[in-house]
Scaffold this active site. Sequence first.
Site: not given
Length: 834
Positions: A436, A281, A22, A42-43, A39
């Site tokens: 509160k 990295a 981009r 993985n979560c 891509s």
Amino acid sequence: MAKYLIVGGVAGGAGTAARLRRRDENAQIIMFERGQYISYANCGLPYYAGNVITERSRLFVMTPERFMESLNVEARVQSEVISINRKAKTIRVRDLKNQSEYDERYDTLILSPGASPVRPPIPGIEHKAIYSLRSVSDIDLIKEKIDSPATKRAVVVGGGFIGLEMAENLKERGLEVSVVEALEQVMNIIDYDLAAEVQQHLRAKGVNLYLKDGVSAFEDHDSIVSVRLSSGTLIDADIVILSIGVRPDTAFLKQSGIELAKNGAIKVDEFFTTNDKDIRAVGDAIEFASPLTKLACTVPLAGPANKQARLCADAIIDGNKRPYTGTIATSIAKIFDMTVASTGLTEKGLKAAGLPHRTAVTHAGNHAGYYPNSRQLTLKILYHPESGKLWGAQSVGYDGVDKRIDVISAFIGKEGTVYDLAEFEQAYAPPFSSAKDPVNMVGFIAVNTLEGFSDTINWEEAEAGRKSGAFMLDVRTEEEYELGAIEGSVNIPHTILRQKLLMVPTDRLVIVYCAIGLRGYLAERVLRQNGYTNVRNLTGGYKTYESAVRERYLLENKDKLSVKESGGVINHLNEDGSFRKRSENKILTVDACGLQCPGPIIRLKREIDNLEEGDRIVIKASDPGFGPDVQAWCKLTGNELVSVKTTDGIIEAVVGKGNASVCSMPDSAGEKPAICDSDNGATMIVFSNDLDKALASFVLANGAAASGKSVTMFFTFWGLSVLRKKDAPKVKKDFMGTMFGAMLPKGMDNLALSSMNMGGMGAKMMKGRMKKKHVDQVKQMYEDARKSGVRMVACQMSMDIMGITAEELLDGVEIGGVATYMGAASESKINLFI
């Protein structure tokens, strides 16, 4: 034309590639990924195993073909980078499809190799039924194994994020699940007191926990693997999931001259530059300075990796202009119905870094308690004891945990303080929050401490203080105290503390506690303003203390207790989840959601008095303390706890009306527990300030007390006049309070008759007649009632309306509300209105 090579896909690598394109349309960008996919989410892998995510394709964010089509980035999958030649500025690539090797030149190299699962050299770890989870290939193998009808038992080694998410999904698939954790708690990103709540929730869901017990060996029995623990315990399993942790996947860099940390992480500066200016990295494999401790750290989380990717690409294009400030490690996980979240430093981390800190804990609803479906959460903050700078926060609960942690994370990122939390302005309406908010409440607690109004103490310090001889003052109600209390504590409800100050010693530490901390703070203020200086309030109250201490007890006695004894749920259900069939008894459904402790228990006590033996109550409550409370209450009263379960933060208990003969058994002191005898109580509402009616009230109260009954007198509205002191101190009041005070009788000596008063002459004649007939005067009857243990309660609401203050009331009078009266009334069959 610049040439950028990227090692590793997923968050860090793919994100850097996309941002570079981009920013630079003309550059050549090539990404190398050792696996088949560049891509993916993985979560989300554990939820695919549990069939929550049913379509495998939904795990993939981007394919090589789409990457080329939309971004003109070449993604070479199954291509492993095996070495770097920094001098020649080339990388060596192995094509895993045909095992051929080639070199590729770069202008700038970006490393995002990620982290790989830890597989320690435990004997038998290569067994075919043992799996790790890090990639799509891993989850494909795991899911195939789970889908097999022969797979019925699972062991998860490691109680961190992935481990517990896998435990949940395996359990949801119908497997028997055991979690083995070498540390003393699960979820090491939170402190022990909050982890205790998570552990109790896991046990309630049927997960077996083996804590502070590592794996010594895996034993091969063909398709079955036996997990042998350090304690000698043997657990048979059809599948084992290793979730011990991850380490930076940087073995290919060892000969490159790239500077690595002891754990193998790549050392970078604030612009992601390594010790080679042409190599940067990002992601799970880098080490950088923590913005909080200033010490080097590695944080393998997807959120930071994505943000690093964007900043790294900008630094490559623009030069080193915008530095990376680091991550405070904000994370969250779903564990069955519970949400667990953390940001910043834990107590363990602060102690390791040698940083001074204090804690503040509150238990609250995710929104207004009177609005339906309010669910409990626990919120804890850690802060600097002098400046109030926020170090970290943790929360566990059933709803609203994420937004509280997100708010505090933002404050920490901007070097905020507890004053910011106290002043935080949230969007408020009953369905969403409270006026509160819990964020405000922990801020208030911390600010009170910083400004010297309070001195809080955490559960561990309180336990150490108890063992060292501190005076443990429980300021909850008697009903709460009966359900469970800190060993050796003395119960003085905060409403009568002013009248009982002589019971509190001045020569030793006084630790005050209530259910969650608020009433403890009120009591602490009373003590401090009456000359007590060595007073501390237990933050988080009995809820935090009891949860943590119970878990510590289970841990210390694990060798003596079976898994079920150490946290199993009493369960009288059929295999299909229905109740075991009984005779045709009544089943009453009670909704106590939104009520705070002891509200659900009081409601349960009141309802069960109206049932016959064998009838049942199905009661639902949102207060997380109700689970242990109902077990204690049933044990105390002789009623049957049929089952307890938790769904979406709502605790449902099934309680059977017990046999009254159980309560005929004396306790260790030789006395029958009054709570078991529904005939043992008498309550009366004293509404009138007429002399004859006050007289009748005390006659009846003393008579009931003399017959062995437990008596509560609840004085409300005009009846409050009976309890007023004759020579009360002057108290500042508003206009209406002053008017009421002038018109109301000043104590029992000035009461008038309801009939034939004759301007006060009738009252004098009545008193003379009583004296002649040797009938005690009202004042003497009041004293007799006090000596007999009659409980006298002044209605707080009526006091507020009529402008009567606590200072104007006679000694020994409690101040309470409708719940106080109802708690007593639910234990009585005699209820009078006078």
